[in-house]
Motif scaffolding. Structure first.
Motif, PDB file in Angstrom:
ATOM      1  N   MET A  17       1.316  -1.069   0.086  1.00 19.55           N
ATOM      2  CA  MET A  17      -0.041  -0.236  -0.387  1.00 19.55           C
ATOM      3  C   MET A  17       0.857   1.139   0.223  1.00 19.55           C
ATOM      4  N   LEU A  18       2.140   1.392   1.007  1.00 17.98           N
ATOM      5  CA  LEU A  18       2.822   2.829   0.371  1.00 17.98           C
ATOM      6  C   LEU A  18       3.486   2.395  -0.946  1.00 17.98           C
ATOM      7  N   GLY A  19       3.724   4.217  -1.224  1.00 19.83           N
ATOM      8  CA  GLY A  19       3.866   4.271  -2.572  1.00 19.83           C
ATOM      9  C   GLY A  19       5.221   5.298  -2.073  1.00 19.83           C
ATOM     10  N   GLU A  20       6.106   5.441  -3.342  1.00 22.08           N
ATOM     11  CA  GLU A  20       7.185   5.686  -3.539  1.00 22.08           C
ATOM     12  C   GLU A  20       7.087   7.642  -3.178  1.00 22.08           C
ATOM     13  N   MET A  21       6.241   8.335  -3.964  1.00 25.40           N
ATOM     14  CA  MET A  21       5.548   9.147  -3.919  1.00 25.40           C
ATOM     15  C   MET A  21       5.339  10.579  -2.222  1.00 25.40           C
ATOM     16  N   LEU A  22       5.693  12.089  -2.463  1.00 26.51           N
ATOM     17  CA  LEU A  22       5.335  12.133  -1.621  1.00 26.51           C
ATOM     18  C   LEU A  22       4.419  13.392  -1.054  1.00 26.51           C
ATOM     19  N   THR A  23       3.103  13.052  -0.461  1.00 28.72           N
ATOM     20  CA  THR A  23       1.706  14.093  -0.827  1.00 28.72           C
ATOM     21  C   THR A  23       2.055  14.931   0.593  1.00 28.72           C
ATOM     22  N   LEU A  24       1.523  16.111   0.478  1.00 26.94           N
ATOM     23  CA  LEU A  24       1.246  17.242   0.990  1.00 26.94           C
ATOM     24  C   LEU A  24       0.355  16.906   2.322  1.00 26.94           C
ATOM     25  N   PRO A  25       0.590  17.496   3.083  1.00 27.85           N
ATOM     26  CA  PRO A  25      -1.003  17.716   3.969  1.00 27.85           C
ATOM     27  C   PRO A  25      -2.438  18.678   3.590  1.00 27.85           C
ATOM     28  N   GLN A  26      -3.202  17.444   3.904  1.00 26.24           N
ATOM     29  CA  GLN A  26      -4.589  18.089   2.968  1.00 26.24           C
ATOM     30  C   GLN A  26      -5.519  18.823   3.957  1.00 26.24           C
ATOM     31  N   ASN A  27      -4.783  17.805   5.221  1.00 24.46           N
ATOM     32  CA  ASN A  27      -6.127  18.761   6.682  1.00 24.46           C
ATOM     33  C   ASN A  27      -4.910  19.373   7.614  1.00 24.46           C
ATOM     34  N   PHE A  28      -5.146  19.830   8.733  1.00 23.98           N
ATOM     35  CA  PHE A  28      -4.730  20.094   9.921  1.00 23.98           C
ATOM     36  C   PHE A  28      -3.768  18.773  10.848  1.00 23.98           C
ATOM     37  N   GLY A  29      -4.798  17.495  10.916  1.00 29.78           N
ATOM     38  CA  GLY A  29      -4.448  16.172  10.876  1.00 29.78           C
ATOM     39  C   GLY A  29      -4.491  16.250  12.579  1.00 29.78           C
ATOM     40  N   ASN A  30      -3.504  15.150  13.275  1.00 24.29           N
ATOM     41  CA  ASN A  30      -3.233  15.110  14.300  1.00 24.29           C
ATOM     42  C   ASN A  30      -2.145  15.892  15.441  1.00 24.29           C
ATOM     43  N   LEU A  54      10.747  -2.819  38.391  1.00 23.94           N
ATOM     44  CA  LEU A  54       9.527  -1.993  37.721  1.00 23.94           C
ATOM     45  C   LEU A  54       9.236  -2.357  35.936  1.00 23.94           C
ATOM     46  N   GLU A  55       7.797  -2.860  36.027  1.00 25.84           N
ATOM     47  CA  GLU A  55       7.531  -3.730  34.432  1.00 25.84           C
ATOM     48  C   GLU A  55       6.864  -2.268  34.508  1.00 25.84           C
ATOM     49  N   ALA A  56       7.220  -1.597  32.632  1.00 30.72           N
ATOM     50  CA  ALA A  56       6.551  -0.478  31.844  1.00 30.72           C
ATOM     51  C   ALA A  56       6.227  -0.718  30.802  1.00 30.72           C
ATOM     52  N   GLN A  57       4.510  -1.333  30.832  1.00 27.28           N
ATOM     53  CA  GLN A  57       4.046  -1.883  29.397  1.00 27.28           C
ATOM     54  C   GLN A  57       3.619  -0.272  28.932  1.00 27.28           C
ATOM     55  N   ILE A  58       4.242   0.127  27.238  1.00 28.54           N
ATOM     56  CA  ILE A  58       4.286   0.602  26.613  1.00 28.54           C
ATOM     57  C   ILE A  58       3.498   0.736  25.567  1.00 28.54           C
ATOM     58  N   GLN A  59       2.360   0.819  24.975  1.00 31.99           N
ATOM     59  CA  GLN A  59       1.264   0.725  23.949  1.00 31.99           C
ATOM     60  C   GLN A  59       1.525   1.725  22.437  1.00 31.99           C
ATOM     61  N   ASN A  60       1.487   1.487  21.921  1.00 32.00           N
ATOM     62  CA  ASN A  60       0.888   3.079  20.434  1.00 32.00           C
ATOM     63  C   ASN A  60      -0.351   3.323  20.283  1.00 32.00           C
ATOM     64  N   ILE A  61      -1.339   4.142  20.887  1.00 30.79           N
ATOM     65  CA  ILE A  61      -2.634   4.127  20.613  1.00 30.79           C
ATOM     66  C   ILE A  61      -2.913   4.892  19.745  1.00 30.79           C
ATOM     67  N   THR A  62      -1.925   5.342  18.289  1.00 34.28           N
ATOM     68  CA  THR A  62      -1.421   6.508  16.936  1.00 34.28           C
ATOM     69  C   THR A  62      -2.066   5.301  15.627  1.00 34.28           C
ATOM     70  N   THR A  63      -2.310   5.681  15.088  1.00 37.86           N
ATOM     71  CA  THR A  63      -2.041   5.105  13.784  1.00 37.86           C
ATOM     72  C   THR A  63      -1.691   4.845  12.849  1.00 37.86           C
ATOM     73  N   SER A  64      -0.335   5.209  13.381  1.00 39.93           N
ATOM     74  CA  SER A  64       1.466   4.899  12.855  1.00 39.93           C
ATOM     75  C   SER A  64       2.109   4.371  13.265  1.00 39.93           C
TER      76      SER A  64
END
Length: 417
Positions: A60-73, A194-204
Motif C-alpha cells: 500500500m505504501l508508495g514512493e511519492m510524497l504527498t502534502l498534508p490536506q488537513n490539519f492532522g493530529n 519495575l515493569e513498564a507496559q507501553i502501547q502505541n495508540i496512534t494510527t502510525s
C-alpha cells in the motif's frame, strides 16, 4: 480548526498554517489470479503506475510524497509548528504593526511570538512572516490566539484577532507494575523491579528511540532490556525498535537502594517515590516526540516491626549432617526491643543448640547477626522454618517460616544411583 473572523474590514490579512512534514503516498492495490478474466491487466497497470514501488506494487505504501490536506493530529509530546503571515492587501502604507501569538490551554496561556516589538511600516503587497514552535505538554483543547494591531495613514488604530482551535491527543498508554525482591542476603532492603507496559495508540508506527527510567535520589537503576552478545549489548527488541499501532511492549528495570540508604531500614521503608520514565520516539519522516511521566509511586514493602534475613547459607548440605547459617535481625520499628529467640523443629529441619536464648536490647534501625546450626533429616529441596522472635517488652511474638531453601543430598549415594 475553528476560525472566528472580525466583521470589520481591515487593511491587513492574517493567514495561519500548520507546518508538517509530507507523508508517503498510499494506494489501494487491486489484484486477481491469472486464471481470472482480467488476467494480468491489474498487475500491468500497477507496474505502470509511477506512484508504486517497483517490484513491490502490491504494498500500500508508495514512493511519492504527498502534502498534508488537513490539519492532522497533534499528539502529546510532539512539537507544534505554525506559519503566521500578515499581508498588506491595501494600497496604502500601514504603520506600527504588532503581531502577537498566544496559545491558550486548560491551565495556562503561553506567548509564542518570536518578537514582541512592532514593525515600523508595511508597504502594499508586502507581508510579515513568523514561524512559531511549541512542545505540547498538555492533553485536551488548545486555542491558538493570533492578534494584529496597526495604525493607518489617517492615524486610526485598528485591532483584530483570530482563533484556531485544535485537540491534543494521547499517543501512548503507559502502565506500570512493581515487584519487590530480595537484592542480596546482606541487604536490609529489597530491590524493586519495575515493569513498564507501553502501547502505541496512534494510527502510525513509532520508532522507539529511548525508553529510560530516571530514578529518585535514593535508588540506582539497572536496565534489563538488553542481552549480551560478545563485547556489545543488543536490545531485546532488535536493531529496528518499531512499535506498530496498538502494539504493546514491556520494559523492565531493577532499582536498588544506594549504599548510604541501604542500611537505614526505617528511612527506605517509607520511600514510595521510585522515579519517572523518559520516552522518546520518532514517527513518519522523523517527527520527534518526547514524554516524561509523573513520579512513579509504589506501596512501601511491609517489613513489620522485626525483619529477619539470611547473610550466609550453603547451597548444598549433606543429609543428617549439621551445617551453619547466619541470620540478620533488623529492628524496623521506632522503639527499642528486648528480643528472645526460639527455635522450633519441623518435620525435615532440626535446630542444634539451646532454644529460648536472650538476644538483648535492639535499638531502632539497628541490626544483629546471629550464627545458628541445624541439620535436615529429609533429602531434596528443603525449606528452613521454625524461628520465633519475642519482644519481651510488649510480649509480642513474630514467627518466620520459609526463610530460605537448601538442597539436601545423601553423601553415601553415587550420582548414578
Amino acid at each position: 480548526m475553528d476560525v472566528n473572523q472580525a466583521k470589520q474590514e481591515h487593511l491587513l490579512a492574517l493567514k495561519v498554517m500548520r507546518l508538517t512534514k509530507p507523508t508517503l503516498f498510499t494506494n489501494m492495490p487491486v489484484t486477481c489470479e491469472d486464471r481470472d478474466l482480467p488476467g494480468d491487466l491489474f498487475g500491468r497497470l500497477m507496474r505502470e503506475d509511477p506512484s508504486t514501488i517497483k517490484g513491490a506494487e502490491t504494498l500500500m505504501l508508495g514512493e511519492m510524497l504527498t502534502l498534508p490536506q488537513n490539519f492532522g493530529n497533534i499528539f502529546l509530546g510532539e512539537t507544534f509548528s505554525s506559519y503566521i503571515s500578515v499581508h498588506n492587501d491595501s494600497n496604502q502604507v500601514v504603520k506600527d504593526i504588532l503581531v502577537k501569538a498566544d496559545l491558550q490551554t486548560s491551565s495556562q496561556r503561553l506567548n509564542l511570538s518570536a518578537s514582541n516589538s512592532a514593525v515600523a511600516e508595511l508597504k502594499p503587497e508586502c507581508c510579515i512572516d513568523d514561524v512559531i514552535h511549541h512542545e505540547v505538554k498538555e492533553i485536551g483543547t488548545h486555542i491558538l490566539v493570533c492578534a494584529v494591531s496597526y495604525t493607518t495613514q489617517s492615524g486610526d488604530k485598528l485591532y483584530f484577532r483570530k482563533f484556531f482551535k485544535f485537540q491534543v491527543l494521547k499517543p501512548l498508554d503507559v502502565k506500570t507494575k512493581f515487584y519487590n525482591a530480595e537484592s542480596d542476603l546482606s541487604s536490609v532492603t529489597d530491590e524493586v523491579f519495575l515493569e513498564a507496559q507501553i502501547q502505541n495508540i496512534t494510527t502510525s508506527p513509532m520508532f522507539m528511540e529511548k525508553v529510560s527510567l530516571e530514578p529518585s535520589l535514593m535508588y540506582n537503576v539497572t536496565e534489563l532490556n538488553t542481552v549480551a552478545s560478545g563485547k556489545e549489548s543488543e536490545s531485546t527488541f532488535g536493531k529496528m525498535s518499531y512499535l506498530q499501532p496498538m502494539d504493546t511492549r514491556q520494559y523492565l528495570y531493577c532499582l536498588k537502594p544506594k549504599p548510604e540508604f541501604a542500611e537505614k531500614a526505617g528511612v527506605i521503608k517509607g520511600v514510595t517515590v521510585i522515579g519517572k520514565l523518559d520516552i522518546v520516539w520518532k514517527t513518519n519522516l522523523g517527527e520527534r516526540g518526547r514524554l516524561q511521566t509523573s513520579q512513579l509511586q509504589r506501596m512501601a514493602p511491609g517489613y513489620g516491626d522485626v525483619r529477619l534475613s539470611l547473610e550466609l547459607i550453603p547451597d548444598t548440605v549433606n543429609l543428617e549432617e549439621p551445617f551453619d547459617i547466619t541470620c540478620k535481625i533488623t529492628n524496623c520499628s521506632e522503639r527499642t526491643m528486648d528480643l528472645l529467640l526460639e527455635m522450633c523443629n519441623t518435620r525435615s529441619v532440626h535446630w542444634c543448640g539451646v532454644s529460648g536464648r536472650q538476644l538483648g536490647k535492639l535499638s531502632p534501625s539497628a541490626s544483629l547477626s546471629i550464627p545458628l546450626k541445624l541439620l535436615s533429616s529429609v533429602q531434596g529441596l528443603q525449606s528452613i522454618s521454625g524461628l520465633r522472635l519475642t519482644d519481651t517488652f510488649l510480649k509480642r511474638t513474630y514467627e518466620y517460616d520459609d526463610i530460605a531453601q537448601v538442597c539436601v543430598v545423601c553423601p553415601y549415594l553415587s550420582p548414578e544411583s
